[in-house]
Enzyme design. Structure first.
Site, PDB file in Angstrom:
ATOM      1  N   TYR A 185       1.032 -39.428  30.187  1.00 28.29           N
ATOM      2  CA  TYR A 185       0.494 -38.229  30.825  1.00 28.29           C
ATOM      3  C   TYR A 185      -0.611 -37.635  29.967  1.00 28.29           C
ATOM      4  CZ  TYR A 185       4.372 -37.780  34.198  1.00 28.29           C
ATOM      5  OH  TYR A 185       5.265 -37.979  35.232  1.00 28.29           O
TER       6      TYR A 185
ATOM      7  N   ASP B 237       6.335 -33.241  39.731  1.00 30.51           N
ATOM      8  CA  ASP B 237       6.686 -31.947  40.305  1.00 30.51           C
ATOM      9  C   ASP B 237       5.546 -31.389  41.146  1.00 30.51           C
ATOM     10  OD1 ASP B 237       9.168 -31.932  39.084  1.00 30.51           O
ATOM     11  OD2 ASP B 237       8.473 -30.816  37.324  1.00 30.51           O
TER      12      ASP B 237
ATOM     13  N   ARG C 117       5.633 -30.520  30.073  1.00 30.42           N
ATOM     14  CA  ARG C 117       5.127 -29.151  30.139  1.00 30.42           C
ATOM     15  C   ARG C 117       5.808 -28.245  29.117  1.00 30.42           C
ATOM     16  NH1 ARG C 117       6.248 -28.148  36.168  1.00 30.42           N
ATOM     17  NH2 ARG C 117       5.601 -26.004  35.668  1.00 30.42           N
TER      18      ARG C 117
ATOM     19  N   ARG D 150       8.583 -39.302  39.398  1.00 35.76           N
ATOM     20  CA  ARG D 150       8.624 -38.284  40.454  1.00 35.76           C
ATOM     21  C   ARG D 150       8.016 -36.985  39.934  1.00 35.76           C
ATOM     22  NH1 ARG D 150      14.390 -38.491  43.526  1.00 35.76           N
ATOM     23  NH2 ARG D 150      13.625 -36.416  44.021  1.00 35.76           N
TER      24      ARG D 150
END
Length: 285
Positions: free
Chosen positions: A124, A63, A212, A61
């Site tokens: 990622y 952001d 992040r 999920r």
């Protein structure tokens, strides 16, 4: 919790990508903001002429503002509806979906498949440039500009201390009842021929803001504001550190989701639902 599909339904896997800049994340929002899940579910309802909405389950999920190249989701559809639309569903979705989200594959999922819980890793990429002139205007929606020269070797040295199974509470936004124990399988930086620095971040799963936050910590090392040992010390402290900067979302892209062999899907799904503890740490479940 069982992954058995209800009688009369077929589980369908969707492989998709999206540009996240104009979305309020993946998940549907109570206030009706534009989301990836909402767009796909609405399109699916329209092209199948169904009176009901079929809910998607997603591998990760993302952001608001985060992109995806290799996102995976599943949806359970009535068998009759699937048989009626399966051959033309992909093209019809292409005609109905907005241009910033694409479904590339729609296939009947193997037994035991769950897009979220069957996954064994997510990969990622985060992209940064330290060019003094800034970001190429054609890449501005996908690359962060860092206004300091970055030492990639120092960043990779710092990243090595974060690899493995740890409690990443220091790098996660805490959610009630959720564990922050993760296995970080890969974290490394490379400078591409065009000068853009690309972080590859791969783990069995990620907690909220984890990628992040890790990137933010390593950038502080790369620009000389923090020593190489600092990210590892933050991790060992085990609490959210206000000095860890959560970098902006637009540099982040979900690149790929990995799954085990078909005969291991159900077992992986059951395992992933167990609350994790580190060795030597007691846990109730």
């Amino acid at each position: 919790m069982s992954d058995d599909v209800q009688p009369g339904f077929v589980r369908v896997r969707l492989d998709l990508s999206y540009d996240g800049r104009d979305f309020s994340g993946w998940a549907k929002q109570a206030r009706g903001q534009r989301t990836v899940q909402g767009e796909i579910e609405d399109a699916l309802k329209t092209v199948t002429r169904s009176p009901e909405t079929f809910e998607l389950t997603v591998a990760g999920r993302t952001d608001a503002g985060v992109h995806a190249r290799g996102q995976v989701a599943h949806v359970d559809l009535p068998e009759g509806l699937w048989q009626e639309h399966r051959e033309k569903l992909l093209r019809r979705l292409a005609g109905r979906l907005p241009h910033d989200v694409r479904v590339w594959s729609v296939t009947e999922a193997p037994e035991g498949f769950n897009a979220r819980f069957s996954a064994i890793w997510r990969r990622y990429a985060y992209r940064v440039t330290d060019h003094p002139g800034g970001v190429d205007p054609l890449l501005r929606g996908h690359v962060l500009w860092h206004d300091w020269t970055l030492d990639m070797d120092a960043m990779n040295e710092a990243a090595a201390a974060l690899i493995g199974e740890h409690d990443f509470a220091a790098y996660c936004k805490k959610r009630e009842g959720a564990t922050t124990i993760r296995t970080l399988q890969e974290l490394r930086w490379e400078r591409r021929p065009d000068g853009i620095m690309e972080a590859t971040v791969k783990a069995d799963a990620f907690c909220h803001n984890m990628v992040r936050s890790l990137v933010g910590a390593l950038l502080f090392v790369g620009d000389g504001h923090r020593p190489v040992e600092w990210p590892g010390k933050v991790l060992a402290a085990g609490v959210r550190d206000s000095a860890v900067h959560v970098v902006r979302p637009h540099g982040l892209t979900l690149e790929q989701v990995g799954y085990p062999a078909d005969d291991q899907l159900a077992a992986r799904s059951r395992e992933a639902r167990n609350k994790r503890t580190l060795p030597g740490v007691a846990g109730c479940c």
